[in-house]
Design a protein around this motif. Sequence first.
Motif, PDB file in Angstrom:
ATOM      1  N   LEU A   1       5.819   7.380   2.346  1.00 54.42           N
ATOM      2  CA  LEU A   1       6.669   8.007   3.131  1.00 54.42           C
ATOM      3  C   LEU A   1       8.120   8.039   2.824  1.00 54.42           C
ATOM      4  N   LEU A   2       8.725   9.139   2.930  1.00 52.44           N
ATOM      5  CA  LEU A   2      10.083   9.497   2.299  1.00 52.44           C
ATOM      6  C   LEU A   2      11.156   8.903   3.136  1.00 52.44           C
ATOM      7  N   PRO A   3      12.109   7.697   2.783  1.00 54.32           N
ATOM      8  CA  PRO A   3      13.004   7.472   3.610  1.00 54.32           C
ATOM      9  C   PRO A   3      13.974   8.420   3.967  1.00 54.32           C
ATOM     10  N   GLU A   4      14.176   9.371   3.344  1.00 47.20           N
ATOM     11  CA  GLU A   4      15.178  10.330   3.682  1.00 47.20           C
ATOM     12  C   GLU A   4      14.501  11.690   3.683  1.00 47.20           C
ATOM     13  N   CYS A   5      15.106  12.897   4.264  1.00 39.30           N
ATOM     14  CA  CYS A   5      14.556  14.115   4.217  1.00 39.30           C
ATOM     15  C   CYS A   5      14.502  14.808   2.957  1.00 39.30           C
ATOM     16  N   GLU A   6      14.013  14.175   1.945  1.00 41.45           N
ATOM     17  CA  GLU A   6      14.257  15.057   0.640  1.00 41.45           C
ATOM     18  C   GLU A   6      13.322  14.612  -0.329  1.00 41.45           C
ATOM     19  N   VAL A   7      12.335  15.631  -0.968  1.00 39.95           N
ATOM     20  CA  VAL A   7      11.540  15.431  -1.854  1.00 39.95           C
ATOM     21  C   VAL A   7      11.932  15.565  -3.326  1.00 39.95           C
ATOM     22  N   LYS A   8      11.665  14.817  -4.197  1.00 40.55           N
ATOM     23  CA  LYS A   8      11.900  15.167  -5.675  1.00 40.55           C
ATOM     24  C   LYS A   8      10.632  15.803  -6.195  1.00 40.55           C
ATOM     25  N   THR A   9      10.879  16.840  -6.681  1.00 44.66           N
ATOM     26  CA  THR A   9       9.714  17.615  -7.337  1.00 44.66           C
ATOM     27  C   THR A   9       9.401  16.843  -8.847  1.00 44.66           C
ATOM     28  N   GLY A  10      10.536  16.540  -9.402  1.00 39.90           N
ATOM     29  CA  GLY A  10      10.372  15.687 -10.579  1.00 39.90           C
ATOM     30  C   GLY A  10       9.397  14.826 -10.696  1.00 39.90           C
ATOM     31  N   GLU A  11       8.923  13.945  -9.406  1.00 42.61           N
ATOM     32  CA  GLU A  11       8.158  13.051  -9.483  1.00 42.61           C
ATOM     33  C   GLU A  11       6.607  13.490  -8.994  1.00 42.61           C
ATOM     34  N   LEU A  12       6.516  14.723  -9.089  1.00 42.24           N
ATOM     35  CA  LEU A  12       5.213  15.291  -8.485  1.00 42.24           C
ATOM     36  C   LEU A  12       5.241  16.347  -9.676  1.00 42.24           C
ATOM     37  N   ILE A  13       3.668  16.959  -9.331  1.00 44.96           N
ATOM     38  CA  ILE A  13       3.034  17.794 -10.279  1.00 44.96           C
ATOM     39  C   ILE A  13       3.252  19.274  -9.724  1.00 44.96           C
ATOM     40  N   HIS A  14       2.613  19.645  -8.679  1.00 46.11           N
ATOM     41  CA  HIS A  14       2.822  21.158  -8.005  1.00 46.11           C
ATOM     42  C   HIS A  14       2.680  21.017  -6.491  1.00 46.11           C
ATOM     43  N   PRO A  15       3.855  20.356  -5.863  1.00 45.35           N
ATOM     44  CA  PRO A  15       3.741  20.044  -4.365  1.00 45.35           C
ATOM     45  C   PRO A  15       3.813  21.263  -3.526  1.00 45.35           C
ATOM     46  N   ARG A  16       2.903  21.110  -2.515  1.00 50.43           N
ATOM     47  CA  ARG A  16       3.148  22.168  -1.287  1.00 50.43           C
ATOM     48  C   ARG A  16       3.318  21.277  -0.133  1.00 50.43           C
ATOM     49  N   VAL A  17       3.932  22.073   0.814  1.00 51.44           N
ATOM     50  CA  VAL A  17       4.442  21.281   2.206  1.00 51.44           C
ATOM     51  C   VAL A  17       3.536  21.946   3.451  1.00 51.44           C
ATOM     52  N   GLU A  18       3.196  21.197   4.310  1.00 48.52           N
ATOM     53  CA  GLU A  18       2.596  21.605   5.439  1.00 48.52           C
ATOM     54  C   GLU A  18       3.002  20.772   6.667  1.00 48.52           C
ATOM     55  N   PRO A  19       3.209  21.649   7.709  1.00 49.75           N
ATOM     56  CA  PRO A  19       3.486  20.921   9.010  1.00 49.75           C
ATOM     57  C   PRO A  19       2.252  20.063   9.866  1.00 49.75           C
ATOM     58  N   GLU A  20       2.598  19.008  10.471  1.00 41.95           N
ATOM     59  CA  GLU A  20       1.742  18.167  11.012  1.00 41.95           C
ATOM     60  C   GLU A  20       2.084  17.455  12.188  1.00 41.95           C
ATOM     61  N   ILE A  21       1.227  17.158  13.229  1.00 46.35           N
ATOM     62  CA  ILE A  21       1.564  16.173  14.209  1.00 46.35           C
ATOM     63  C   ILE A  21       1.329  14.806  13.901  1.00 46.35           C
ATOM     64  N   ALA A  22       2.023  13.801  13.794  1.00 44.55           N
ATOM     65  CA  ALA A  22       1.728  12.378  13.507  1.00 44.55           C
ATOM     66  C   ALA A  22       1.883  11.715  14.606  1.00 44.55           C
ATOM     67  N   VAL A  23       0.889  10.506  14.587  1.00 44.93           N
ATOM     68  CA  VAL A  23       0.821   9.766  15.625  1.00 44.93           C
ATOM     69  C   VAL A  23       0.997   8.124  15.184  1.00 44.93           C
ATOM     70  N   VAL A  24       1.606   7.288  16.269  1.00 42.41           N
ATOM     71  CA  VAL A  24       1.798   5.999  15.833  1.00 42.41           C
ATOM     72  C   VAL A  24       0.938   5.285  16.862  1.00 42.41           C
ATOM     73  N   MET A  25       0.020   4.479  16.565  1.00 42.52           N
ATOM     74  CA  MET A  25      -1.019   3.772  17.312  1.00 42.52           C
ATOM     75  C   MET A  25      -0.336   2.672  18.016  1.00 42.52           C
ATOM     76  N   GLY A  26      -0.545   2.644  19.352  1.00 38.55           N
ATOM     77  CA  GLY A  26      -0.228   1.661  20.219  1.00 38.55           C
ATOM     78  C   GLY A  26      -1.298   0.309  20.306  1.00 38.55           C
ATOM     79  N   GLU A  27      -2.454   0.781  20.186  1.00 35.91           N
ATOM     80  CA  GLU A  27      -3.537  -0.315  19.991  1.00 35.91           C
ATOM     81  C   GLU A  27      -4.372  -0.104  19.132  1.00 35.91           C
ATOM     82  N   ASP A  28      -5.347  -1.040  18.689  1.00 33.03           N
ATOM     83  CA  ASP A  28      -6.559  -0.912  17.836  1.00 33.03           C
ATOM     84  C   ASP A  28      -7.211   0.229  18.256  1.00 33.03           C
ATOM     85  N   LEU A  29      -7.985   0.930  17.338  1.00 29.59           N
ATOM     86  CA  LEU A  29      -9.046   1.922  17.784  1.00 29.59           C
ATOM     87  C   LEU A  29     -10.232   1.769  16.721  1.00 29.59           C
TER      88      LEU A  29
END
Length: 261
Positions: A89-117
């Motif tokens: 998880l990136l703390p800020e909206c910045e990604v360092k390509t030097g830490e990665l090989i060949h990054p690609r980015v994709e949009p997703e819907i994320a959720v936070v669980m309120g209960e165990d499932l």
Amino acid sequence: MPLSRDELEAIAEHLLTAEAERREVPSLAKTHGELTLDEGYQVQDEIIARKLEAGDRLIGWKLGLTSREKQKAMGVFEPVYGALFASTLLPECEVKTGELIHPRVEPEIAVVMGEDLEGPDVTPARALAAVRWVLPALEVIDSRYQDFKFTLPDVVADNTSTARAVTGARPVPAEGLDLATVGVVFVKNGEIITTAAGAAVLGDPAIALARLANHLSRRGQKLKAGQLVFTGALTAAAFVAPGDVVEARFASLGSVSLRVV
Ligand code: 0L1
Ligand code: MG
């Protein structure tokens, strides 16, 4: 012949070294032979265990290969599952390509669980009822394999190309949201790359969440309250390079952007 414990550990080590050294490797099918899907998940379990031993923290889970577009490109018609770590998880909206090989980015819907499932037999309605918050998100995937070329067990072993992730800052209460009809406009450097709706994710991100819970149940685990879930990409991933800015603008959820440096 099934993978021996030594072979499984050697493959996990091989992939973790590739990640640490930012070095792409040929697919396992070429270097270590064909794995079964279950062996792919056994290698992934070993990678998760080693990351936790090294001090990282499991913060949730993700689905991959959820959109029809990605599935067609891979020639597979089932999603894959992977782990999200605190280091993902990136703390800020910045990604360092030097830490990665060949990054690609994709949009997703994320959720936070309120209960165990906990599965088995979790339905999309039950899955959605266990969600507390919904967030706009971008996932940075970075396959450790050359040119993102892999078999399904290979990509599972590689923790489904998980590398970095970022969410928007303002969670939206899940209650009353229809995730299937939430639209997204995916933008790179001010230009629209593509548009999609939540239904691109297996018909509904709630279906994805239910399938994840049932998958975890088959492996003796469950989703826990407070865990984050990236429910899968709504579109194909975009190539990025330093200087790029990518943004996902969601209806009802707000926006999230990522600067590539
Ligand atoms: O999150 C994803 O959809 C990635 C799954 C693995 C396939 C890929 O690297 O494109
Ligand atoms: Mg993804």
